[in-house]
Design an enzyme around this catalytic site. Structure first.
Site, PDB file in Angstrom:
ATOM      1  N   ASP A 127       0.802  -1.229   0.000  1.00 15.24           N
ATOM      2  CA  ASP A 127       0.000   0.000   0.000  1.00 15.24           C
ATOM      3  C   ASP A 127       0.831   1.273   0.000  1.00 15.24           C
ATOM      4  O   ASP A 127       0.369   2.320   0.423  1.00 15.24           O
ATOM      5  CB  ASP A 127      -0.948  -0.005   1.203  1.00 15.24           C
ATOM      6  CG  ASP A 127      -0.199   0.107   2.522  1.00 15.24           C
ATOM      7  OD1 ASP A 127       0.936  -0.404   2.593  1.00 15.24           O
ATOM      8  OD2 ASP A 127      -0.746   0.699   3.458  1.00 15.24           O
ATOM      9  N   GLU A 128       2.071   1.203  -0.466  1.00 13.63           N
ATOM     10  CA  GLU A 128       2.917   2.386  -0.468  1.00 13.63           C
ATOM     11  C   GLU A 128       3.826   2.334  -1.674  1.00 13.63           C
ATOM     12  O   GLU A 128       4.327   1.258  -2.012  1.00 13.63           O
ATOM     13  CB  GLU A 128       3.837   2.362   0.757  1.00 13.63           C
ATOM     14  CG  GLU A 128       3.432   3.286   1.876  1.00 13.63           C
ATOM     15  CD  GLU A 128       4.435   3.139   3.028  1.00 13.63           C
ATOM     16  OE1 GLU A 128       4.849   4.182   3.537  1.00 13.63           O
ATOM     17  OE2 GLU A 128       4.792   2.006   3.374  1.00 13.63           O
TER      18      GLU A 128
END
Lengths: 391, 367
Positions: free
Chosen positions: A95-96
């Site tokens: 998620d990054e």
């Protein structure tokens, strides 16, 4: 992404909105929280906290087991959105990611415009809230994205770097953990500004090479480029058991499962590795690692397991809370291979060409019907073991 | 115990013994050398429990027979650095040993001889003799190919057997295999091959001081003994299953190349200079009348060489780790070397002498 796993759960079950939601392992045993929604965080719950403790802090906590299939799907969609704007996307985790948008201005507008568009697209298309940080370097961009989470959008202009950095605690610097922070404190350094004002030589003397790194970052200097094809250096898996394990036979079964899993992961990525490392943590948190480098690299479970088992026998017996297996020294499977003399004629071709063919067939089944579709006889009936985060 | 000896001969004996004696052991008594002085001479005993040595020092005067167990490393270092021609070893009433050379001396603590392990004596039953130089040659032609780390334990030794009037030694690390043999005067084939740890075979060679000396070999059920005029070496056999090596030595092959050994060696080395550090591979392109050599290294470049060759087969190629090939060629006895193989993924058989075969697995690239 903000509280990524929890946000995916809330998106898919709208009734959960506004309630303190966590994803993690069960509080019975030794589950830990792997993601906490912002509502849950208000109670002091955070990731890596034992679930039992989280439940005490927040009795109405909604605890969900993780479902990586959906998280991976969401992650893939988000990464696709990034790639509309620049090919230079370096994922940090599910998620990054870092994006380098220099040179995309004529096409998409400046960084701020792109940032706003991406944030809007993620909300509209994936249904999740993202925080965006825009800055001249990776370190500052990551910092910016963390500054006004959740639902953040923060730009750090080159001229405001000092104003932003100075008041922050040194622990915000990537690479400054608890211990370094403590050592810095004994030097009278608590904030990034204080660290930056220290003489470089002094910091270097005190911390060696990592001193140069943290001193640079304290000045906002970070020359690392966004690297879209960051090479994987290792591939591994570790688990903390629900209950400490001391039975060697049981430990070996876990080890075999991990090795099979790690080997499958390597094959999926088109990699193989030469060094096998075993990590074992005793009940008292004392942690030991043992590693061995093979004569030739492998991505076959039984090969990795035979080394891991050997390494395990070199670890003093005891009660273990965690074991893990890691394969490093990785190379592409397309690299030339030194062939083996005896692989064709031994132990039903262990490690040999026949074995590779069988493995390939099994992998096809695993891909089609799920990882548990085929397994070793010695692992049958156990089901896949659960980690503390319930995965 | 009191002994007068030639310093250089004692130093040499201690140096050989220190080759067996472990520098650090979980059983500290093994870090010592055992000196046994009898009316017939001085014997040095050393062991790591796998390999053991009895070494006789000649030219000694024993005025008082006795036994002393003394720190091996220190004794060697001290005696090496003495400048006298002779050395006196004398055990005092306080159980310390005095080493005296000229006006210089040291006194070392000793260990109770009863704590020292018992070392076998050479058993002549079933023993046969072989020229020292032949044994040294067999070891030299094979030992380098034995596994050093990892892999199956049995491959850490040299398989030794008597077969059809030949003493045969085989070593492999799973990627290459060396097989050498020499005629011996033994009628009976060995019932079971013996796997001798490489450390043991190296010690055999170390104690053979004259290649023309006859040495005796005796295979027991769990150890092999070797006797030279002044030393006895015992090596505990490796208890393990040796891979079926004969199954991987190709018999009939499609391709057969014959080249000048020295030139071949030189070309391989030349091209290997431009190969990567990790994946070292030299590719041979073989066609009628010549062999072409290619080496390449990602990010460095490519090398090319060629030489004349007598070739039977159809145009083909195969790649090897040049280090493996060169290690074998170093021991090549013949002017011409032949290479036989079936295709680029099957073993290459080098014939490096009349009784010397070296098999190397190729390097392959996944399609």
């Amino acid at each position: 992404m903000d509280a990524f796993y929890a946000s995916v759960e809330i998106r898919d079950t709208p009734a959960l909105a506004g309630r303190p939601v966590c994803v993690g392992g069960p509080s019975a045993g030794r589950g830990v929280i792997s993601a906490a929604s912002y509502e849950a965080r208000k109670y002091g719950v955070h990731s890596a906290m034992p679930t039992a403790q989280a439940a005490r802090l927040c009795p109405e906590l909604v605890l969900l087991p993780p479902d990586f299939k959906r998280y991976t799907q969401a992650s893939r969609e988000i990464m696709e959105i990034f790639k509309r704007y620049t090919p230079l996307v370096e994922p940090l985790s599910l998620d990054e990611a870092f994006l380098d948008v220099v040179g995309c201005e004529r096409l998409h507008g400046d960084a701020e415009v792109i940032g706003r568009e991406i944030k809007a697209a993620i909300l509209k298309e994936v249904g999740l809230v993202a925080s965006v940080g825009i800055a001249p370097s990776k370190f500052l961009a990551k910092l910016a994205s963390d500054l006004d989470k959740p639902d953040g959008f923060r730009v750090i202009q080159p001229e405001e770097v000092r104003d932003v950095l100075d008041p922050l605690p040194v622990s915000k610097i990537f690479g400054v953990g608890e211990r370094t922070a403590k050592r810095l404190e004994t030097m009278g350094v608590r904030t990034i500004g204080e660290l930056a004002s220290r003489d470089r030589e002094t910091v270097l003397e005190r911390f060696g090479a990592s001193g140069a790194w943290i001193h640079d970052l304290a000045h906002g200097l970070d020359a690392r480029r966004v690297n879209p094809s960051r090479e994987e250096k290792s591939h591994g898996m570790e688990r903390t058991f629900a209950d400490d394990l001391s039975d060697p036979e049981e430990l070996r079964v876990f080890l075999l499962e991990f090795c099979e899993e790690v080997a499958f992961g390597l094959r999926e990525k088109g990699l193989r590795g030469k060094t096998v490392t075993l990590k074992a943590r005793y009940a008292d948190f004392k942690t030991v690692t043992r590693s061995q480098t093979l004569a030739s690299s492998t991505n076959l479970g039984p090969r990795i397991y035979s080394v891991a088992r050997e390494l395990m026998s070199r670890v003093p017996e005891g009660s273990f809370r965690l074991i893990g297996v890691q394969v490093s020294n990785l190379e592409d499977v397309r690299e030339p291979v030194q062939a083996d003399l005896f692989s064709g004629l031994e132990e039903s071709g262990r490690g040999g060409r026949d074995h590779e063919a069988v493995t390939e067939g099994l992998d096809k089944l695993r891909r089609k019907y799920g990882r548990g579709a085929v397994t070793r006889g010695s692992l049958v009936g156990r089901g896949r073991s659960k980690g503390r985060d319930g995965s | 115990m009191k002994v007068l000896c030639n310093r250089e001969k004692l130093r040499e004996g201690l140096a050989v013994a220190n080759g067996v004696i472990p520098a650090k052991s979980t059983k500290p008594v093994l870090e010592n050398v055992c000196l046994v002085a009898t009316d017939s001479g001085l014997e040095l005993l050393g062991t790591d429990l796998e390999v053991s040595l009895r070494y006789t020092i000649s030219d000694v005067e024993v005025s008082d027979p006795g036994t002393a167990v003394i720190p091996a490393r220190v004794a060697l270092d001290f005696i090496r650095d003495l400048s006298s021609e002779t050395v006196t070893l004398q055990l005092g009433d306080d159980e310390n040993i005095t080493i005296q050379g000229g006006d210089d001396s040291c006194e070392l603590v000793t260990v109770d001889p009863d704590e020292y392990p018992v070392i076998s004596r050479f058993d002549t039953e079933g023993a046969f003799s072989i020229q020292g130089g032949s044994l040294t040659r067999l070891v030299g032609q094979t030992a380098f190919a034995a596994a050093r780390e990892g892999g199956r334990y049995a491959m850490h030794g040299i398989l030794t057997e008597v077969h059809g009037g030949e003493l045969r030694m085989v070593a492999t690390d799973g990627r290459r295999l060396a097989l050498a043999s020499t005629p011996v005067d033994v009628k009976q084939d060995s019932k079971e091959p013996a796997i001798i740890p490489t450390k043991g075979t190296q010690l055999f060679c170390r104690v053979i001081s004259d290649p023309l000396d006859q040495v005796s070999l005796q295979f027991g059920s769990n150890q092999v003994g070797m006797k030279t005029p002044n030393a006895e070496v015992f090596a505990r056999l490796i208890d393990g299953e040796y891979p079926r090596y004969s199954a991987v030595i190709p018999e009939e092959t499609k391709n057969h190349v014959e080249v000048n050994a020295e030139m071949f060696s030189r070309k391989i080395r030349l091209v290997s200079n431009v190969t990567g550090d990790d994946a070292r591979a030299v590719r041979l392109n073989i066609k009628k009348g010549e062999v072409e050599f290619f080496g390449r290294s990602a990010g460095r470049g490519e090398a090319h060489a060629q030489m004349e060759a007598a070739f039977k087969g159809s145009k083909t190629e195969i790649a090897f780790n040049p280090d493996y090939v060169l290690e074998g060629l170093k021991n090549c006895e013949a002017d011409l070397v032949t290479l036989e193989f079936s295709d680029r993924t099957s073993p290459g058989k080098f014939r490096l002498g009349e009784n010397y075969i070296y098999v190397v697995m190729p390097i392959t690239v996944e399609a």
